[in-house]
Motif scaffolding. Structure first.
Motif, PDB file in Angstrom:
ATOM      1  N   SER A 132       0.200  -1.010   0.262  1.00 24.96           N
ATOM      2  CA  SER A 132      -0.280  -0.022   0.261  1.00 24.96           C
ATOM      3  C   SER A 132       0.375   1.488  -0.019  1.00 24.96           C
ATOM      4  CB  SER A 132      -0.515   0.232   1.118  1.00 24.96           C
ATOM      5  OG  SER A 132      -0.427   0.428   2.206  1.00 24.96           O
ATOM      6  N   ALA A 133       0.304   2.763  -0.467  1.00 23.62           N
ATOM      7  CA  ALA A 133       0.841   3.495  -0.931  1.00 23.62           C
ATOM      8  C   ALA A 133       1.209   4.004   1.193  1.00 23.62           C
ATOM      9  CB  ALA A 133       0.274   4.604  -1.302  1.00 23.62           C
ATOM     10  N   LEU A 134       0.698   3.892   2.032  1.00 25.83           N
ATOM     11  CA  LEU A 134       0.838   3.640   3.270  1.00 25.83           C
ATOM     12  C   LEU A 134       2.016   3.713   4.454  1.00 25.83           C
ATOM     13  CD1 LEU A 134      -0.652   5.815   5.762  1.00 25.83           C
ATOM     14  CD2 LEU A 134      -2.328   3.575   6.683  1.00 25.83           C
ATOM     15  N   ALA A 135       2.076   2.150   2.731  1.00 28.08           N
ATOM     16  CA  ALA A 135       3.034   1.366   3.684  1.00 28.08           C
ATOM     17  C   ALA A 135       4.449   1.849   3.390  1.00 28.08           C
ATOM     18  CB  ALA A 135       3.188  -0.133   3.519  1.00 28.08           C
ATOM     19  N   GLN A 136       4.994   2.284   2.041  1.00 30.33           N
ATOM     20  CA  GLN A 136       5.784   3.335   1.628  1.00 30.33           C
ATOM     21  C   GLN A 136       6.069   4.690   2.400  1.00 30.33           C
ATOM     22  OE1 GLN A 136       5.476   3.945  -3.057  1.00 30.33           O
ATOM     23  NE2 GLN A 136       3.994   1.631  -2.763  1.00 30.33           N
ATOM     24  N   VAL A 137       4.794   5.055   2.956  1.00 34.44           N
ATOM     25  CA  VAL A 137       4.953   6.413   3.957  1.00 34.44           C
ATOM     26  C   VAL A 137       5.877   6.288   4.891  1.00 34.44           C
ATOM     27  CG1 VAL A 137       3.807   8.074   4.629  1.00 34.44           C
ATOM     28  CG2 VAL A 137       3.219   7.657   2.698  1.00 34.44           C
ATOM     29  N   ILE A 138       5.202   4.749   5.387  1.00 33.55           N
ATOM     30  CA  ILE A 138       5.950   4.737   6.842  1.00 33.55           C
ATOM     31  C   ILE A 138       7.321   4.513   6.221  1.00 33.55           C
ATOM     32  CG2 ILE A 138       5.812   2.759   8.899  1.00 33.55           C
ATOM     33  CD1 ILE A 138       2.458   2.745   8.049  1.00 33.55           C
ATOM     34  N   ALA A 139       7.488   3.433   5.487  1.00 31.71           N
ATOM     35  CA  ALA A 139       8.989   3.350   5.272  1.00 31.71           C
ATOM     36  C   ALA A 139       9.504   5.132   5.264  1.00 31.71           C
ATOM     37  CB  ALA A 139       9.105   2.104   4.053  1.00 31.71           C
ATOM     38  N   GLU A 140       9.475   4.994   4.724  1.00 32.26           N
ATOM     39  CA  GLU A 140      10.112   6.512   3.480  1.00 32.26           C
ATOM     40  C   GLU A 140      10.374   7.495   5.360  1.00 32.26           C
ATOM     41  OE1 GLU A 140      12.153  10.075   1.267  1.00 32.26           O
ATOM     42  OE2 GLU A 140      12.174   7.571   1.865  1.00 32.26           O
ATOM     43  N   GLN A 177       6.978  17.005  10.570  1.00 31.29           N
ATOM     44  CA  GLN A 177       6.087  17.898  10.605  1.00 31.29           C
ATOM     45  C   GLN A 177       5.197  17.151   8.975  1.00 31.29           C
ATOM     46  OE1 GLN A 177       7.985  21.408  12.106  1.00 31.29           O
ATOM     47  NE2 GLN A 177       7.469  20.803  13.877  1.00 31.29           N
ATOM     48  N   GLY A 178       5.879  18.381   8.044  1.00 33.30           N
ATOM     49  CA  GLY A 178       5.834  17.749   7.171  1.00 33.30           C
ATOM     50  C   GLY A 178       5.310  16.318   6.359  1.00 33.30           C
ATOM     51  N   MET A 179       5.866  15.557   6.944  1.00 35.96           N
ATOM     52  CA  MET A 179       5.076  14.154   6.538  1.00 35.96           C
ATOM     53  C   MET A 179       3.583  14.157   6.631  1.00 35.96           C
ATOM     54  SD  MET A 179       8.428  11.586   6.181  1.00 35.96           S
ATOM     55  CE  MET A 179       7.237  10.468   4.877  1.00 35.96           C
ATOM     56  N   ARG A 180       3.446  14.684   7.953  1.00 37.06           N
ATOM     57  CA  ARG A 180       1.976  14.156   8.599  1.00 37.06           C
ATOM     58  C   ARG A 180       1.181  15.374   7.965  1.00 37.06           C
ATOM     59  NH1 ARG A 180       3.109  11.959  13.471  1.00 37.06           N
ATOM     60  NH2 ARG A 180       5.146  11.282  14.099  1.00 37.06           N
ATOM     61  N   GLN A 181       2.004  16.867   7.668  1.00 41.19           N
ATOM     62  CA  GLN A 181       0.896  17.957   7.590  1.00 41.19           C
ATOM     63  C   GLN A 181       0.709  17.340   5.166  1.00 41.19           C
ATOM     64  OE1 GLN A 181      -0.424  20.668   8.681  1.00 41.19           O
ATOM     65  NE2 GLN A 181      -1.557  20.209   6.871  1.00 41.19           N
ATOM     66  N   GLY A 182       1.068  16.078   4.958  1.00 40.52           N
ATOM     67  CA  GLY A 182       1.427  15.843   3.541  1.00 40.52           C
ATOM     68  C   GLY A 182       0.189  14.214   3.784  1.00 40.52           C
ATOM     69  N   LEU A 183      -0.082  13.814   4.950  1.00 40.08           N
ATOM     70  CA  LEU A 183      -1.209  12.979   4.698  1.00 40.08           C
ATOM     71  C   LEU A 183      -2.126  13.572   5.626  1.00 40.08           C
ATOM     72  CD1 LEU A 183       1.005   9.840   7.085  1.00 40.08           C
ATOM     73  CD2 LEU A 183      -0.155   9.692   4.184  1.00 40.08           C
ATOM     74  N   ARG A 184      -2.471  14.543   6.362  1.00 42.49           N
ATOM     75  CA  ARG A 184      -3.538  15.149   6.837  1.00 42.49           C
ATOM     76  C   ARG A 184      -4.051  15.842   5.056  1.00 42.49           C
ATOM     77  NH1 ARG A 184       0.025  18.027   9.400  1.00 42.49           N
ATOM     78  NH2 ARG A 184      -0.362  17.331  11.784  1.00 42.49           N
ATOM     79  N   ARG A 186      -3.564  15.505   1.854  1.00 41.12           N
ATOM     80  CA  ARG A 186      -3.935  14.010   0.604  1.00 41.12           C
ATOM     81  C   ARG A 186      -4.527  13.097   1.233  1.00 41.12           C
ATOM     82  NH1 ARG A 186       1.718  14.789  -0.121  1.00 41.12           N
ATOM     83  NH2 ARG A 186       2.008  13.105   0.472  1.00 41.12           N
ATOM     84  N   ALA A 187      -4.847  12.536   2.608  1.00 38.98           N
ATOM     85  CA  ALA A 187      -5.721  11.322   2.951  1.00 38.98           C
ATOM     86  C   ALA A 187      -6.071  11.979   3.757  1.00 38.98           C
ATOM     87  CB  ALA A 187      -4.645  10.483   3.163  1.00 38.98           C
TER      88      ALA A 187
END
Length: 234
Positions: A132-140, A177-184, A186-187
């Motif tokens: 999943s895309a979410l797993a890729q975000v977690i790995a990154e 902070q940026g990755m959290r904002q991106g998930l807010r 986009r998702a």
């Protein structure tokens, strides 16, 4: 965790005192995965503590560093009580499908919980498809903000806030902070869901480690601060 030995002789069944439900929620184990897949537990009900984080250990009754990732049910705000505990009824709102640790624990005979406590704990990878895309975000996120490196940097910056490693740690805070904002954006992820997906934000964790995060016009600055005492909640 257990009643004093003097009391154990007279307590042989649950008295519905609520003591266990008010003393830190359970971690999830592999046997608990159906609770997530069946939506008994949702992302916003869970919180992730990353390997190496310091958390309260229910069995050892002390703060300890995790030797493996832990996903557990959230606490009520500013409390150690499980979010599923109904104070008025002194009952669990998901009792029929309560997690393994809750089923194993008996305050008059805690050995059942001790036996399974740190065995087969769930990780985010056990709940989220690796494709999943979410797993890729977690790995990154793990790659860019590795907890082992964070702890190394915290020790250095706590000794010398002006050291050049302070910039590296500040950059990690910015990335987090940026990755959290991106998930807010986009998702549509909520703050509670983000604490499951990415774990607690660095901005919220660092003060517990003695570093205050100060946002400036140009980014982030780190300042030593007294680390709080007591048990962490979440």
């Amino acid at each position: 965790m257990a009643h004093p030995d003097a009391d154990r002789q007279s307590i042989l069944s649950c008295q519905r005192c609520g003591g266990c439900c008010r003393s830190n929620p359970p971690a999830l184990h592999l046997q608990d995965r159906p609770l997530y897949t069946d939506s008994v537990l949702r992302r916003g009900d869970l919180i992730t503590f990353r390997k190496g984080e310091k958390v309260y250990d229910n069995v050892q009754d002390r703060i300890a560093s995790l030797d493996q990732e832990m996903v557990r049910i959230r606490s009520l705000p500013q409390s150690r009580a499980c979010i599923f505990y109904d104070h008025g009824q002194r009952a669990c709102r998901i009792y029929a499908r309560r997690p393994l640790e809750c089923r194993a624990f008996a305050c008059w005979e805690p050995e059942g919980l001790i036996h399974i406590y740190d065995q087969g704990r769930v990780r985010r990878a056990d709940l989220i498809s690796e494709h999943s895309a979410l797993a890729q975000v977690i790995a990154e996120h793990e790659r860019l903000c590795p907890w082992s490196r964070i702890m190394e940097l915290v020790a250095l910056v706590a000794q010398d806030p002006d050291c050049f490693q302070a910039g590296e740690l500040a950059d990690m805070v910015h990335v987090d902070q940026g990755m959290r904002q991106g998930l807010r954006d986009r998702a549509g992820a909520t703050e509670r869901e983000l604490e499951f997906i990415l774990g607690r934000s660095l901005a919220s964790v660092l003060p517990n480690l003695g570093l205050k995060v100060i946002r400036t016009g140009s980014g982030v600055r780190l300042q030593p601060c007294p680390a709080p005492t007591g048990q962490p909640t979440g």
